[in-house]
Design a protein around this motif. Sequence first.
Motif, PDB file in Angstrom:
ATOM      1  N   LEU A 121      27.873 -49.890  21.630  1.00 33.16           N
ATOM      2  CA  LEU A 121      26.739 -49.369  21.984  1.00 33.16           C
ATOM      3  C   LEU A 121      26.770 -49.472  23.491  1.00 33.16           C
ATOM      4  N   THR A 122      27.596 -50.402  23.925  1.00 30.80           N
ATOM      5  CA  THR A 122      27.702 -50.571  25.523  1.00 30.80           C
ATOM      6  C   THR A 122      28.579 -49.156  25.828  1.00 30.80           C
ATOM      7  N   ALA A 123      29.534 -49.046  24.908  1.00 30.31           N
ATOM      8  CA  ALA A 123      30.492 -48.026  25.470  1.00 30.31           C
ATOM      9  C   ALA A 123      29.979 -46.803  25.181  1.00 30.31           C
ATOM     10  N   ILE A 124      29.008 -46.593  24.301  1.00 32.97           N
ATOM     11  CA  ILE A 124      28.430 -45.090  24.213  1.00 32.97           C
ATOM     12  C   ILE A 124      27.395 -45.021  25.434  1.00 32.97           C
ATOM     13  N   ALA A 125      26.917 -45.954  25.924  1.00 32.62           N
ATOM     14  CA  ALA A 125      25.941 -46.013  27.190  1.00 32.62           C
ATOM     15  C   ALA A 125      26.837 -45.641  28.418  1.00 32.62           C
ATOM     16  N   ASN A 126      28.119 -46.315  28.176  1.00 29.80           N
ATOM     17  CA  ASN A 126      28.958 -46.051  29.563  1.00 29.80           C
ATOM     18  C   ASN A 126      29.331 -44.554  29.685  1.00 29.80           C
ATOM     19  N   ASN A 127      29.587 -44.188  28.478  1.00 29.21           N
ATOM     20  CA  ASN A 127      30.228 -42.868  28.242  1.00 29.21           C
ATOM     21  C   ASN A 127      28.888 -41.802  28.777  1.00 29.21           C
ATOM     22  N   LEU A 128      27.904 -42.252  28.376  1.00 31.63           N
ATOM     23  CA  LEU A 128      26.530 -41.327  28.837  1.00 31.63           C
ATOM     24  C   LEU A 128      26.328 -41.529  30.235  1.00 31.63           C
ATOM     25  N   THR A 129      26.683 -42.463  30.658  1.00 30.93           N
ATOM     26  CA  THR A 129      26.430 -42.580  32.134  1.00 30.93           C
ATOM     27  C   THR A 129      27.498 -41.643  33.023  1.00 30.93           C
ATOM     28  N   ALA A 130      28.519 -41.901  32.314  1.00 31.86           N
ATOM     29  CA  ALA A 130      29.747 -41.062  33.008  1.00 31.86           C
ATOM     30  C   ALA A 130      29.725 -39.493  33.025  1.00 31.86           C
ATOM     31  N   ASP A 175      29.644 -36.869  35.823  1.00 30.98           N
ATOM     32  CA  ASP A 175      30.644 -35.803  35.555  1.00 30.98           C
ATOM     33  C   ASP A 175      29.676 -34.296  36.209  1.00 30.98           C
ATOM     34  N   ALA A 176      28.355 -34.349  35.572  1.00 36.33           N
ATOM     35  CA  ALA A 176      27.475 -33.249  35.857  1.00 36.33           C
ATOM     36  C   ALA A 176      27.273 -33.315  37.298  1.00 36.33           C
ATOM     37  N   LYS A 177      26.880 -34.390  38.045  1.00 37.16           N
ATOM     38  CA  LYS A 177      26.747 -34.416  39.365  1.00 37.16           C
ATOM     39  C   LYS A 177      27.806 -33.807  40.246  1.00 37.16           C
ATOM     40  N   ILE A 178      29.081 -34.382  39.987  1.00 34.13           N
ATOM     41  CA  ILE A 178      30.381 -33.876  40.468  1.00 34.13           C
ATOM     42  C   ILE A 178      30.227 -32.580  40.394  1.00 34.13           C
ATOM     43  N   LEU A 179      30.254 -32.047  39.239  1.00 36.37           N
ATOM     44  CA  LEU A 179      30.209 -30.496  38.848  1.00 36.37           C
ATOM     45  C   LEU A 179      29.506 -29.895  39.734  1.00 36.37           C
ATOM     46  N   GLY A 180      28.115 -30.478  39.835  1.00 40.22           N
ATOM     47  CA  GLY A 180      27.207 -29.753  40.523  1.00 40.22           C
ATOM     48  C   GLY A 180      27.582 -29.605  42.115  1.00 40.22           C
ATOM     49  N   THR A 181      28.138 -30.495  42.539  1.00 39.81           N
ATOM     50  CA  THR A 181      28.402 -30.594  44.131  1.00 39.81           C
ATOM     51  C   THR A 181      29.557 -29.460  44.256  1.00 39.81           C
ATOM     52  N   PRO A 227      30.490 -27.017  31.641  1.00 43.98           N
ATOM     53  CA  PRO A 227      29.305 -27.700  31.629  1.00 43.98           C
ATOM     54  C   PRO A 227      29.007 -27.822  29.967  1.00 43.98           C
ATOM     55  N   ALA A 228      29.421 -26.950  29.349  1.00 45.19           N
ATOM     56  CA  ALA A 228      29.410 -26.943  27.845  1.00 45.19           C
ATOM     57  C   ALA A 228      29.981 -28.137  27.086  1.00 45.19           C
ATOM     58  N   ARG A 229      31.086 -28.615  27.914  1.00 47.35           N
ATOM     59  CA  ARG A 229      31.714 -30.099  27.282  1.00 47.35           C
ATOM     60  C   ARG A 229      30.840 -31.219  27.540  1.00 47.35           C
ATOM     61  N   ILE A 230      30.134 -31.280  28.738  1.00 46.55           N
ATOM     62  CA  ILE A 230      29.173 -32.419  28.983  1.00 46.55           C
ATOM     63  C   ILE A 230      27.992 -32.253  28.059  1.00 46.55           C
ATOM     64  N   ALA A 231      27.596 -31.127  27.948  1.00 46.59           N
ATOM     65  CA  ALA A 231      26.393 -31.138  26.859  1.00 46.59           C
ATOM     66  C   ALA A 231      26.873 -31.337  25.589  1.00 46.59           C
ATOM     67  N   HIS A 232      27.818 -31.026  25.147  1.00 52.51           N
ATOM     68  CA  HIS A 232      28.330 -31.193  23.763  1.00 52.51           C
ATOM     69  C   HIS A 232      28.463 -32.854  23.643  1.00 52.51           C
ATOM     70  N   LEU A 233      29.131 -33.443  24.283  1.00 53.19           N
ATOM     71  CA  LEU A 233      29.512 -34.691  24.431  1.00 53.19           C
ATOM     72  C   LEU A 233      28.320 -35.772  24.567  1.00 53.19           C
ATOM     73  N   GLU A 234      27.218 -35.238  25.260  1.00 60.24           N
ATOM     74  CA  GLU A 234      26.036 -35.900  25.565  1.00 60.24           C
ATOM     75  C   GLU A 234      25.335 -35.942  24.283  1.00 60.24           C
ATOM     76  N   ARG A 235      25.290 -34.738  23.483  1.00 57.27           N
ATOM     77  CA  ARG A 235      24.389 -34.555  22.160  1.00 57.27           C
ATOM     78  C   ARG A 235      25.016 -35.582  21.091  1.00 57.27           C
ATOM     79  N   PHE A 236      26.475 -35.576  21.314  1.00 55.70           N
ATOM     80  CA  PHE A 236      27.340 -36.444  20.338  1.00 55.70           C
ATOM     81  C   PHE A 236      26.954 -37.775  20.741  1.00 55.70           C
ATOM     82  N   ASP A 237      27.032 -38.281  21.833  1.00 57.59           N
ATOM     83  CA  ASP A 237      26.728 -39.686  22.057  1.00 57.59           C
ATOM     84  C   ASP A 237      25.352 -40.220  21.766  1.00 57.59           C
ATOM     85  N   LEU A 238      24.615 -39.228  22.080  1.00 55.90           N
ATOM     86  CA  LEU A 238      23.056 -39.837  21.802  1.00 55.90           C
ATOM     87  C   LEU A 238      22.759 -39.884  20.375  1.00 55.90           C
TER      88      LEU A 238
END
Length: 743
Positions: free
Chosen positions: A142-151, A155-161, A105-116
């Motif tokens: 900008l498109t790539a960053i948006a795609n990475n945020l969506t990814a 990832d968070a949804k899959i991890l949650g399941t 989860p920390a990886r997802i949180a960090h990369l989301e902060r980075f991308d934003l």
Amino acid sequence: MLQLPRWTGAIAAAAAGIALSLSPAPAQGRGDAAPGSAAAADVVPSDLRPLLAPHHSEMRLVVTRYTADRALLAGNYAGPSGRGGRGRGGAPPDSLALPQITISPARIAHLERFDLAWQAAVKQLDTSHFTPEARVDRDSLLTAIANNLTALQDDAKILGTVTPLLPFAPDAIGLIEARLRLEDMNAEDAARMVTKITHDIATAQAQFTSGPMAQVADRQTALRAAGAVETLRSNFAAWFGFYNGYDPLFTWWMGLPYKHLDDALGGYAIFLRTAASAAHGTPAGTVAAIPPAAPPQFSEVPDLAEIVALPQDEMTDIVQRFRGVAAGRGGGRGNGAAPPPVRDSTYYNDWLAALKTLDFDHLSRNAQVDYLYLKKRAEIGLGRVDVALPPNPPRKTDDSGIPGAARGRDGLIRDLQDELIPYTPEQLIALAEKEFAWCDKEMLKASHDMGYGDNWKAALEKTKTMHVPPGGQPAMIRDLIFQAIDYLRAHDLVTVPEVDVESQRMSMMTPQEQLASPFFLGGSQIQVSYPTDSMEFDAREQSMRGNNRPWSHATAFHEMIPGHNLSGYYNARYAAYRANLGASGPFYTEGWAVYWELTMYDKGYDTTPEERVGALFWRMHRCARIIFSLRFHMGQWSPGEAVQFLIDRVGHEPDNARAEVVRSFQGNYGPLYQAGYLLGALQLRGLRHELVDSRQMTEKAFHDEILRQGNMPIALLRLALGKEKLTRDMSIDWKFYGDLPDK
């Protein structure tokens, strides 16, 4: 000592996952072979003007920075592509068939902060003066960053399941990522946690065995969970290997607990794979969102406007054609990138004539430096036509058993010419002896301050006893690394990127590796040399004595920031800034790191007399390297004499002295590699005197531009950074140390 990092591999891996429509390179003119191709290497263009590169997208270095920084950060967490790794054990063969998911989860949180943060910074760029290519690249980024945020959200949804099937994962990931962050480890607490995780795995498996597995997960979720378990198992193997044998308390506490954990993880992965065939339910529970991490003290996003505004080098393709190599920077050991092969006089004369077709005064500064480099290389090539080196230079032999061929005096002079160093080997030995004399005086001062009077070897002996107990070396090295980073930032000496700071990495060298590398190595990570429980008593003692705190204080930053780690970080991100002028292996790479040893000493970074002794030991070591390596290659000294010289004149432990000589003469290093440490540092110090002491540049601007320019002969760096007007026929010879006697 640099351990060559694989920075470019990280960039390539990141680039593969990001869709960017970067503007293509300009097409070749009709009839011209592609630069760097075999055909181009044999054909000298009669007119170089058509080969001058047009303006490239101003965003290309920005795109490279985002891609490389994100890839670096992504590897800082537990996971299949993180630094957890399998270590020495290797993953089970059938684990490769399992789906790989993000488990941290920390990886997802960090990369989301980075991308934003990057998304906001890119949107704020002033595009009013952008070229059309740069506008396209900005939009693609900008498109790539948006795609990475969506990814990341996916990832968070899959991890949650998957989380309901892995109730023990938070504790497991906590242990793994604490090591990756270089946090302190309490062996008893770690063993207690490992035992708890093992019990939690058994409990989870028992619940699912007697309970409704089919109601908990579908087939894909069960398989994903099995893959996550194998990833944890792989990460735990690296975690265990980092401490085991090096930390006696860890080894004592962890033997059985880790074995039980490894067995439990392997068994649970098999259980999940088997259960997947019967699972047909719907993942249960609500998937909680993972918010972005809190912002760091220092921004992870560089000054994008500054990067966009950097000048471009229109001679890049011409240099590449002359050198016949791929674009980008060299790195390697040895004497740097190999120069072009010697050709006939017609070839070099044709290149000299072709250069004259260019309007030198209207080239950019970097392109003017390229021009002077090509002219110098062609002139050197002309001087070597039909001039062969004497075969099999004599080597002074002994019974040391240390192999290695001598280069010979003529070979050394040729190598020095390739590095644009206008001194003879004898003059460089005289330089080293002069520097040695300065070290002797400083060492006596420090020895007096320690209470040992003129007996500096007794003071040095005292520092050898100032080592941490077994198991304490990683924490000590970590603290020294961050002490240097704090110092650099407090004194504003060089730009220290936050992404690099957050990605400081560490591994432990095996006993076999320590035979040739008795001190730690650096680059993309620091590799710590310290004894294990499998080494003999004398080897253990000498390793601890040679890796004491005062000596490590002087060189931890040599390996990491601002040394090899920082230069490697910049090299990977600014390779497209200018033409590849040929890597000056030891002189730039090692010279940059040793330059900081000299600079930090002069600034008073070594505050205690013990720390000064440690720093001076290493400077004496650099002096000795010049003397023993050049004398060996000229057939004057045997390897055994070099070993004894390091023991008697510098104060090395016998095993460490031998390891140094072994690496010098039978390793993958060129004849000038060992001499290049101090010589490169002195070149940079001379350049600093010309530009910083004269107030033409600030310290920070000086250091930042050296890192951007990258690995090349330092005489060329002088031309690139200097303010003097460059002319097409000027001499680029530079006696960075003044006149020296030719003994």
